[in-house]
Design an enzyme around this catalytic site. Structure first.
Site, PDB file in Angstrom:
ATOM      1  N   GLY A   1     -29.807  42.851  67.156  1.00 13.51           N
ATOM      2  CA  GLY A   1     -28.543  42.958  66.420  1.00 13.51           C
ATOM      3  C   GLY A   1     -28.523  44.213  65.589  1.00 13.51           C
ATOM      4  O   GLY A   1     -28.701  45.327  66.080  1.00 13.51           O
ATOM      5  N   ASP A   2     -28.276  44.050  64.298  1.00  9.38           N
ATOM      6  CA  ASP A   2     -28.228  45.195  63.394  1.00  9.38           C
ATOM      7  C   ASP A   2     -29.444  45.226  62.473  1.00  9.38           C
ATOM      8  O   ASP A   2     -29.393  45.802  61.387  1.00  9.38           O
ATOM      9  CB  ASP A   2     -26.934  45.144  62.562  1.00  9.38           C
ATOM     10  CG  ASP A   2     -26.841  43.874  61.724  1.00  9.38           C
ATOM     11  OD1 ASP A   2     -27.605  42.921  62.013  1.00  9.38           O
ATOM     12  OD2 ASP A   2     -26.015  43.822  60.801  1.00  9.38           O
ATOM     13  N   GLU A   3     -30.561  44.613  62.894  1.00  7.58           N
ATOM     14  CA  GLU A   3     -31.769  44.573  62.083  1.00  7.58           C
ATOM     15  C   GLU A   3     -32.797  45.562  62.632  1.00  7.58           C
ATOM     16  O   GLU A   3     -33.065  45.599  63.827  1.00  7.58           O
ATOM     17  CB  GLU A   3     -32.371  43.159  62.082  1.00  7.58           C
ATOM     18  CG  GLU A   3     -31.479  42.121  61.398  1.00  7.58           C
ATOM     19  CD  GLU A   3     -32.145  40.754  61.366  1.00  7.58           C
ATOM     20  OE1 GLU A   3     -33.265  40.642  61.923  1.00  7.58           O
ATOM     21  OE2 GLU A   3     -31.553  39.822  60.807  1.00  7.58           O
TER      22      GLU A   3
END
Length: 406
Positions: free
Chosen positions: A327-329
């Site tokens: 994801g956005d991690e």
């Protein structure tokens, strides 16, 4: 049952040399034995006929002496005929079997004893010829053969056979060297190359040409097989590198994925323990990433992630590593020896890098911010799960403090 070790097994050269040596020895021995037996048989036949002629000559010679009862003349006649022939002894008996006169070849010591043994073997019984006076038999001549000639023939045959055996051994050695050069040498080279390919993966090794057509063809086919194996091995290595990259890299950003992050985290912990030093883990989360996806589409979100990954990669020092966990991690592992102040400086540098706007595919320029949290090993925890939870908690604490704006 244990297999024999390679050192205990005979080589091809040894097998061929032994086979040729045995074959040649057998042929020489059979030829020598056949020639010797044939020669002895022929010579013995001639000697038997010669003894018969000698006996008849003695009978003619002693007949007058017997008529005049002159024993000395009979002895001289016997010696005259027998002395120059292959005769061991001559005996003259009357009609009643009484010995009248005899002649014996002089004794020759040890040679004489051996000669008597050979004589008894080849001439077990004498040649008998009657002495006639008209139709009346007046005496009998008994001639015992001398096998000295046969013995000399046998000795010469044995000497010839030994000389042939010596020449055979020399010829076998020369043949073994030829086999070593033309057959076993190239085959041994092929075996060495095959061993190097199997154990050390030296697919660049090749076998030189040989001097025998069959061996040379085998070597060429073997080299062709090595070419195919080399191509296959190179293809396998390339596929493995691709598969390894796919298994450990994020396809969108090119950063390491979660599996690679966990592996490198364990390796860095072991390195820090060995050096009795510390390192830092930094967690990064993109603020309002979902809003960008919803407002500008997933293509814009992908571009945003790619740009953030590039900026994280530019902030890394030698030995540092960056990963996309999903994801956005994102996550960073600072090299062993990093302190808390260095982790804070890295976090600040990453946050500063996001002040530059990001150009989306639609032409819209947006600004993004990150929530960053870090944990230091082993100060914060020596357990990897607890260390990650510490960094994750620090990241969410930063997100809550800044309300996602910085």
């Amino acid at each position: 049952m244990a297999e024999p070790s390679p050192t205990a097994m005979p080589t091809l050269r040894q097998l061929l040399a032994r086979a040729h040596l045995r074959l040649i020895l057998f042929a020489v021995l059979m030829a020598g034995l056949t020639l010797t037996v044939t020669g002895v048989t022929v010579i013995r036949g001639y000697a038997a006929r010669n003894l018969t002629l000698i006996a008849q000559t003695v009978a003619y010679t002693v007949e007058p002496a017997l008529l005049f009862e002159d024993v000395d003349a009979a002895r001289r006649g016997i010696a005259t005929v027998a002395a120059s022939e292959s005769v061991r002894s001559v005996e003259l008996h009357d009609r009643d079997g009484r010995l009248i006169a005899a002649w014996n070849r002089p004794d020759r010591g040890m040679a004489g004893n051996l000669s008597r043994i050979v004589d008894a073997l080849f001439w077990p019984s004498p040649v008998r010829v009657p002495v006639h006076h008209g139709p009346v038999v007046v005496a009998e001549v008994q001639v015992f053969g001398d096998a000295g000639g046969l013995g000399r023939y046998i000795l010469s045959g044995v000497a010839t056979a030994l000389a042939c055996l010596g020449l055979t051994i020399v010829a076998t050695q020369l043949l073994a060297r030829r086999l070593q050069r033309d057959v076993t040498g190239p085959l041994a080279h092929i075996a060495q190359v095959a061993h190097a390919v199997r154990t050390d993966r030296q697919f660049d090794r090749r076998v030189p040409v040989a001097g025998i057509h069959e061996v040379d063809q085998f070597a060429r086919d073997f080299n062709a097989l090595l070419d195919e194996l080399d191509e296959w091995h190179t293809g396998i290595l390339n596929e493995n590198r691709i598969l390894e990259r796919q298994a450990t890299r994020d396809p969108l950003t090119g950063l390491g994925n979660r599996a690679m992050f966990e592996r490198e985290l364990a390796a860095t912990m072991a390195q820090a323990d060995a050096g009795d030093t510390s390192f830092a883990v930094i967690y990064v989360d993109v603020n309002r990433f979902k809003q960008v996806n919803d407002s500008h589409g997933h293509d814009a979100g992908d571009v945003m992630l790619i740009v953030i990954a590039a900026r994280l990669r530019m902030a890394l020092r030698p030995g540092d590593m960056a990963f996309r966990l999903g994801g956005d991690e994102f996550a960073l592992i600072l090299a062993a020896g990093a302190t808390r102040s260095e982790a804070d400086q890295m976090s600040a540098q990453i946050g500063t890098s996001m002040t530059q706007p990001i150009m989306l595919p639609s032409g819209v320029s947006i600004r993004s911010s990150l929530s960053i949290g870090s944990a230091l090993y082993p100060q914060d925890s020596v357990d990897p799960r607890a260390l990650l939870r510490h960094a994750d908690a620090a990241m969410y604490a930063a997100k809550a403090r800044s309300d996602g704006r910085n």
